[in-house]
Scaffold this motif. Structure first.
Motif, PDB file in Angstrom:
ATOM      1  N   GLU A  70     -16.707  -3.466   4.899  1.00 35.58           N
ATOM      2  CA  GLU A  70     -15.626  -2.519   4.625  1.00 35.58           C
ATOM      3  C   GLU A  70     -14.292  -3.233   4.482  1.00 35.58           C
ATOM      4  OE1 GLU A  70     -15.207   1.643   6.447  1.00 35.58           O
ATOM      5  OE2 GLU A  70     -13.672   0.485   7.512  1.00 35.58           O
ATOM      6  N   PHE A  71     -13.530  -2.824   3.473  1.00 36.10           N
ATOM      7  CA  PHE A  71     -12.162  -3.316   3.305  1.00 36.10           C
ATOM      8  C   PHE A  71     -11.276  -2.132   2.956  1.00 36.10           C
ATOM      9  CE2 PHE A  71     -14.363  -3.669  -0.704  1.00 36.10           C
ATOM     10  CZ  PHE A  71     -13.450  -3.353  -1.696  1.00 36.10           C
ATOM     11  N   SER A  72      -9.979  -2.309   3.130  1.00 40.33           N
ATOM     12  CA  SER A  72      -9.083  -1.159   3.008  1.00 40.33           C
ATOM     13  C   SER A  72      -7.736  -1.577   2.454  1.00 40.33           C
ATOM     14  CB  SER A  72      -8.895  -0.489   4.372  1.00 40.33           C
ATOM     15  OG  SER A  72      -8.289  -1.386   5.283  1.00 40.33           O
ATOM     16  N   LEU A  73      -6.948  -0.595   2.107  1.00 46.61           N
ATOM     17  CA  LEU A  73      -5.612  -0.832   1.555  1.00 46.61           C
ATOM     18  C   LEU A  73      -4.737   0.370   1.837  1.00 46.61           C
ATOM     19  CD1 LEU A  73      -4.033  -2.905  -0.294  1.00 46.61           C
ATOM     20  CD2 LEU A  73      -4.603  -1.379  -2.201  1.00 46.61           C
ATOM     21  N   THR A  74      -3.467   0.120   2.093  1.00 47.80           N
ATOM     22  CA  THR A  74      -2.469   1.181   2.166  1.00 47.80           C
ATOM     23  C   THR A  74      -1.530   1.039   0.974  1.00 47.80           C
ATOM     24  OG1 THR A  74      -1.016  -0.184   3.558  1.00 47.80           O
ATOM     25  CG2 THR A  74      -2.564   1.312   4.679  1.00 47.80           C
ATOM     26  N   SER A  75      -0.731   2.069   0.734  1.00 46.62           N
ATOM     27  CA  SER A  75       0.135   2.079  -0.439  1.00 46.62           C
ATOM     28  C   SER A  75       1.477   2.715  -0.107  1.00 46.62           C
ATOM     29  CB  SER A  75      -0.534   2.868  -1.572  1.00 46.62           C
ATOM     30  OG  SER A  75       0.381   3.136  -2.619  1.00 46.62           O
ATOM     31  N   PRO A  76       2.579   2.095  -0.548  1.00 50.40           N
ATOM     32  CA  PRO A  76       3.898   2.691  -0.312  1.00 50.40           C
ATOM     33  C   PRO A  76       4.114   3.970  -1.114  1.00 50.40           C
ATOM     34  CG  PRO A  76       4.098   0.774  -1.729  1.00 50.40           C
ATOM     35  CD  PRO A  76       2.683   0.803  -1.244  1.00 50.40           C
ATOM     36  N   THR A  77       3.260   4.201  -2.124  1.00 49.94           N
ATOM     37  CA  THR A  77       3.419   5.413  -2.927  1.00 49.94           C
ATOM     38  C   THR A  77       2.577   6.577  -2.395  1.00 49.94           C
ATOM     39  OG1 THR A  77       1.680   4.704  -4.465  1.00 49.94           O
ATOM     40  CG2 THR A  77       3.953   4.064  -4.983  1.00 49.94           C
ATOM     41  N   ALA A  78       1.848   6.336  -1.310  1.00 48.45           N
ATOM     42  CA  ALA A  78       1.099   7.406  -0.637  1.00 48.45           C
ATOM     43  C   ALA A  78       1.166   7.156   0.861  1.00 48.45           C
ATOM     44  CB  ALA A  78      -0.347   7.455  -1.122  1.00 48.45           C
ATOM     45  N   PRO A  79       2.326   7.381   1.469  1.00 45.48           N
ATOM     46  CA  PRO A  79       2.509   7.069   2.895  1.00 45.48           C
ATOM     47  C   PRO A  79       1.486   7.774   3.772  1.00 45.48           C
ATOM     48  CG  PRO A  79       4.619   7.576   1.843  1.00 45.48           C
ATOM     49  CD  PRO A  79       3.556   7.920   0.855  1.00 45.48           C
ATOM     50  N   GLY A  80       0.966   7.028   4.734  1.00 38.86           N
ATOM     51  CA  GLY A  80       0.010   7.591   5.673  1.00 38.86           C
ATOM     52  C   GLY A  80      -1.425   7.611   5.195  1.00 38.86           C
ATOM     53  N   VAL A  81      -1.666   7.179   3.957  1.00 43.54           N
ATOM     54  CA  VAL A  81      -3.013   7.196   3.393  1.00 43.54           C
ATOM     55  C   VAL A  81      -3.596   5.787   3.415  1.00 43.54           C
ATOM     56  CG1 VAL A  81      -4.400   7.628   1.318  1.00 43.54           C
ATOM     57  CG2 VAL A  81      -2.484   9.146   1.891  1.00 43.54           C
ATOM     58  N   THR A  82      -4.826   5.667   3.870  1.00 41.20           N
ATOM     59  CA  THR A  82      -5.559   4.402   3.813  1.00 41.20           C
ATOM     60  C   THR A  82      -6.831   4.620   3.020  1.00 41.20           C
ATOM     61  OG1 THR A  82      -4.725   3.661   5.962  1.00 41.20           O
ATOM     62  CG2 THR A  82      -6.714   2.585   5.134  1.00 41.20           C
ATOM     63  N   ARG A  83      -7.024   3.843   1.972  1.00 40.48           N
ATOM     64  CA  ARG A  83      -8.243   3.908   1.178  1.00 40.48           C
ATOM     65  C   ARG A  83      -9.208   2.837   1.666  1.00 40.48           C
ATOM     66  NH1 ARG A  83      -9.201   8.389  -0.715  1.00 40.48           N
ATOM     67  NH2 ARG A  83     -10.666   7.431  -2.183  1.00 40.48           N
ATOM     68  N   LYS A  84     -10.493   3.184   1.757  1.00 37.16           N
ATOM     69  CA  LYS A  84     -11.501   2.257   2.255  1.00 37.16           C
ATOM     70  C   LYS A  84     -12.692   2.213   1.302  1.00 37.16           C
ATOM     71  CE  LYS A  84     -10.330   3.111   7.126  1.00 37.16           C
ATOM     72  NZ  LYS A  84     -10.842   3.551   8.449  1.00 37.16           N
ATOM     73  N   TRP A  85     -13.299   1.033   1.207  1.00 39.62           N
ATOM     74  CA  TRP A  85     -14.480   0.852   0.363  1.00 39.62           C
ATOM     75  C   TRP A  85     -15.440  -0.120   1.053  1.00 39.62           C
ATOM     76  CZ3 TRP A  85      -9.454  -0.287  -0.988  1.00 39.62           C
ATOM     77  CH2 TRP A  85      -8.791   0.644  -1.798  1.00 39.62           C
ATOM     78  N   THR A  86     -16.686  -0.077   0.653  1.00 38.57           N
ATOM     79  CA  THR A  86     -17.652  -1.081   1.094  1.00 38.57           C
ATOM     80  C   THR A  86     -18.204  -1.881  -0.076  1.00 38.57           C
ATOM     81  OG1 THR A  86     -19.428   0.568   0.980  1.00 38.57           O
ATOM     82  CG2 THR A  86     -18.355   0.245   3.133  1.00 38.57           C
ATOM     83  N   ARG A  87     -17.882  -1.444  -1.306  1.00 42.33           N
ATOM     84  CA  ARG A  87     -18.317  -2.175  -2.502  1.00 42.33           C
ATOM     85  C   ARG A  87     -17.114  -2.450  -3.392  1.00 42.33           C
ATOM     86  NH1 ARG A  87     -22.584  -0.373  -6.237  1.00 42.33           N
ATOM     87  NH2 ARG A  87     -21.086   1.282  -6.636  1.00 42.33           N
ATOM     88  N   LEU A  88     -17.052  -3.660  -3.922  1.00 43.92           N
ATOM     89  CA  LEU A  88     -15.960  -4.026  -4.815  1.00 43.92           C
ATOM     90  C   LEU A  88     -15.980  -3.176  -6.079  1.00 43.92           C
ATOM     91  CD1 LEU A  88     -16.304  -7.841  -4.236  1.00 43.92           C
ATOM     92  CD2 LEU A  88     -14.196  -6.546  -3.839  1.00 43.92           C
ATOM     93  N   GLN A  89     -17.160  -2.815  -6.547  1.00 44.85           N
ATOM     94  CA  GLN A  89     -17.273  -1.977  -7.741  1.00 44.85           C
ATOM     95  C   GLN A  89     -16.602  -0.627  -7.521  1.00 44.85           C
ATOM     96  OE1 GLN A  89     -18.817  -2.819 -10.868  1.00 44.85           O
ATOM     97  NE2 GLN A  89     -17.594  -1.019 -11.378  1.00 44.85           N
TER      98      GLN A  89
END
Length: 416
Positions: free
Chosen positions: A346-365
Motif C-alpha cells: 500500500e502507498f498513499s498521497l495527500t493533496s493541497p487541492t483536497a485538504p484532509g483527503v488521503t488517496r491509497k492504492w496497492t497497485r501502481l496501475q
C-alpha cells in the motif's frame, strides 16, 4: 560459558539489526534533498516543467557521483571515477546542493545551511574531502551538459485571431518545452501520437458528450467520490509522484546507490514525459472541453449539443488539450516503478487541492488509472486523450529503464 555465548549471540543480533537499518538511513540523503527541491518548488511556486528539469539534473548528478564510487550501474554520460573509500553521503549532498544553487542562486544561505546539516554527521577526513570534491565535479558536469538544452528559449506563442478581434490575453504555458533536449528520447517528437479524432467521428461524439455530462461544474451524474478525486488531482507535477517514489524506496529498503538510481530514473522519465506531451500538445493545438462544448455548433455534429455556459469542475490548465499531461507523467513513473521494484504494498498521497483527503492504492496501475479518470471528472480531458497519454507514458518509462543506468554488464554491450 553459557553467559559468553548469550552475549556473543546478542551482540551478533545487534550488529545484524544495525547493518539492516544502515542502508535505509544512508538512502535518506537522496530523499532529503528530493524533499528539499520539492519544498523550494512549493515556496517559489515553480511550474511543473522547470521543476522537473531541476529534479532530473539534481538526481542524475547525485546518481553519477555515488555510482562512480560503487560502479554498480552504467553511468548516464559522465566518466567519473573515485576510490571506494570516498564518502557517498558527502558526494550526494554536494552534488544536490551545487545543482540547486546553480538554478536558485537567491537561495544560497538556505542551501548552504542544508548542506552543512547534511555533511555534519559525516566524520571529517580524506573520505569526506574526496566525497565533497566528487559531488562538485558531478554537479559541474551535469550543469554544463544541460546548459544549452533549450529550456531558456523565449516564449513566442502567437494567439490566433483576426485583425482587431479580441482574444483572451493570458499566454498559454509551456509552449517551448517540447523543443527542449530530452534525457532519454531522441527528440520530443519520438512518441508523438497521431491526430485527435475527427469532430464528426464516433469517438469524438462519445468522449465530448461524456465529459460534457460528468465533467461539468454542476454535473448531476458525477458522484461525490468522483468529485473528490477530480479535485484531488488538480495537484500536478513531480510533487505528486516524488512521495510515491520515496515510499517505494523505503518499502524495498534501498541503499544510497539504488535509491539514487531510482530517483534518477523516475526524474528523467518524468521530464521526458513532459517534453513529449508538450511537443504533441502544441503540434496539434487541440481545443479543451470548455472551448469545444461552448462552440459545439461549429462542428456541424448534431450529436454534440452546444452548451453556452458550460464550465468544468476546476479551472482548465493553460495549454492545449491533446494529449493529457498528467496521464503521461503518472504512466511513465508507474512504469519505471513497476519495472524496477514492482508493486510494493500500500502507498498513499495527500493533496493541497483536497485538504484532509488521503488517496491509497496497492497497485501502481490503479494509481495511474485514477489520475486519468480524474482529468475526465475534472472536465479537463477527453477519454481518448487520457488513453493516448498513458500509452505514451508507458513507452517513455519502458525506454528509460531499458536504456539508462543499467547494470554494469550493460557497459560492455553495443550501444543502442
Amino acid at each position: 560459558m553459557k553467559h559468553s555465548s548469550w552475549t556473543i549471540s546478542r551482540l551478533s543480533l545487534i550488529v545484524t539489526l544495525i547493518a539492516a537499518s544502515a542502508p535505509l538511513a544512508r538512502a535518506d540523503m537522496i530523499m532529503d534533498w528530493n524533499a528539499k527541491a520539492d519544498a523550494i518548488a512549493t515556496e517559489k511556486q515553480i511550474l511543473p516543467a522547470p521543476h522537473s528539469r531541476a529534479l532530473s539534473m539534481m538526481h542524475v548528478a547525485m546518481f553519477e557521483a555515488v555510482n562512480a564510487i560503487d560502479r554498480r550501474y552504467a553511468p548516464y554520460k559522465l566518466a567519473l571515477s573515485a576510490d571506494r573509500s570516498t564518502s557517498r553521503e558527502a558526494a550526494a549532498a554536494v552534488a544536490a546542493h551545487d545543482v540547486l544553487l546553480s538554478l536558485y542562486p537567491d537561495l544560497k544561505p538556505d542551501l548552504d545551511a542544508a548542506l552543512t546539516n547534511s555533511l555534519a554527521p559525516i566524520a571529517d577526513g580524506e573520505s569526506k574531502v574526496a566525497g565533497i570534491s566528487l559531488g562538485k565535479e558531478s554537479a559541474m558536469q551535469i550543469i554544463a551538459l544541460r546548459a544549452n538544452d533549450g529550456s531558456a528559449a523565449p516564449e513566442t506563442y502567437r494567439p490566433l485571431t483576426t485583425p482587431g478581434a479580441y482574444v483572451p490575453t493570458t499566454v498559454p504555458l509551456f509552449s517551448t518545452v517540447g523543443a527542449t533536449t530530452p534525457w532519454v528520447m531522441t527528440a520530443g517528437s519520438q512518441f508523438r501520437p497521431g491526430p485527435p479524432p475527427a469532430l464528426g467521428s464516433e469517438v469524438w461524439t462519445r468522449d465530448v458528450n461524456e465529459i460534457r455530462e460528468v465533467g461539468s461544474r454542476s454535473s448531476p451524474t458525477r458522484t461525490p467520490e468522483q468529485t473528490t478525486v477530480g479535485r484531488f488531482w488538480f495537484f500536478v507535477g513531480a510533487r505528486t509522484y516524488n512521495p510515491i517514489v520515496r515510499q517505494a524506496a523505503m518499502a524495498k529498503g534501498m541503499d544510497l546507490v539504488d535509491c539514487a538510481r531510482l530517483y534518477a530514473l523516475t526524474s528523467i522519465a518524468g521530464n521526458d514525459a513532459l517534453v513529449a506531451v508538450f511537443d504533441a500538445k502544441y503540434h496539434y493545438n487541440f481545443w479543451r472541453p470548455i472551448t469545444a462544448i461552448r462552440n459545439a455548433d461549429l462542428t456541424s455534429n448534431a450529436a454534440t449539443p452546444r452548451e453556452a455556459s458550460w464550465l468544468p469542475l476546476g479551472d482548465t490548465p493553460m495549454h492545449p488539450e491533446y494529449p493529457c499531461a498528467h496521464c503521461i507523467t503518472s504512466a511513465a513513473i508507474s512504469t519505471v516503478l513497476q519495472t524496477v521494484v514492482g508493486d510494493f504494498g500500500e502507498f498513499s498521497l495527500t493533496s493541497p487541492t483536497a485538504p484532509g483527503v488521503t488517496r491509497k492504492w496497492t497497485r501502481l496501475q490503479d494509481y495511474s488509472d485514477e489520475v486519468s479518470n480524474a482529468r475526465i471528472w475534472a472536465g479537463f480531458h477527453y477519454r481518448f486523450s487520457t488513453e493516448i497519454g498513458k500509452d505514451m507514458g508507458r513507452k517513455i518509462g519502458a525506454l528509460t529503464v531499458a536504456t539508462q543506468l543499467r547494470g554494469v554488464e550493460a557497459m560492455a554491450e553495443p550501444s543502442r
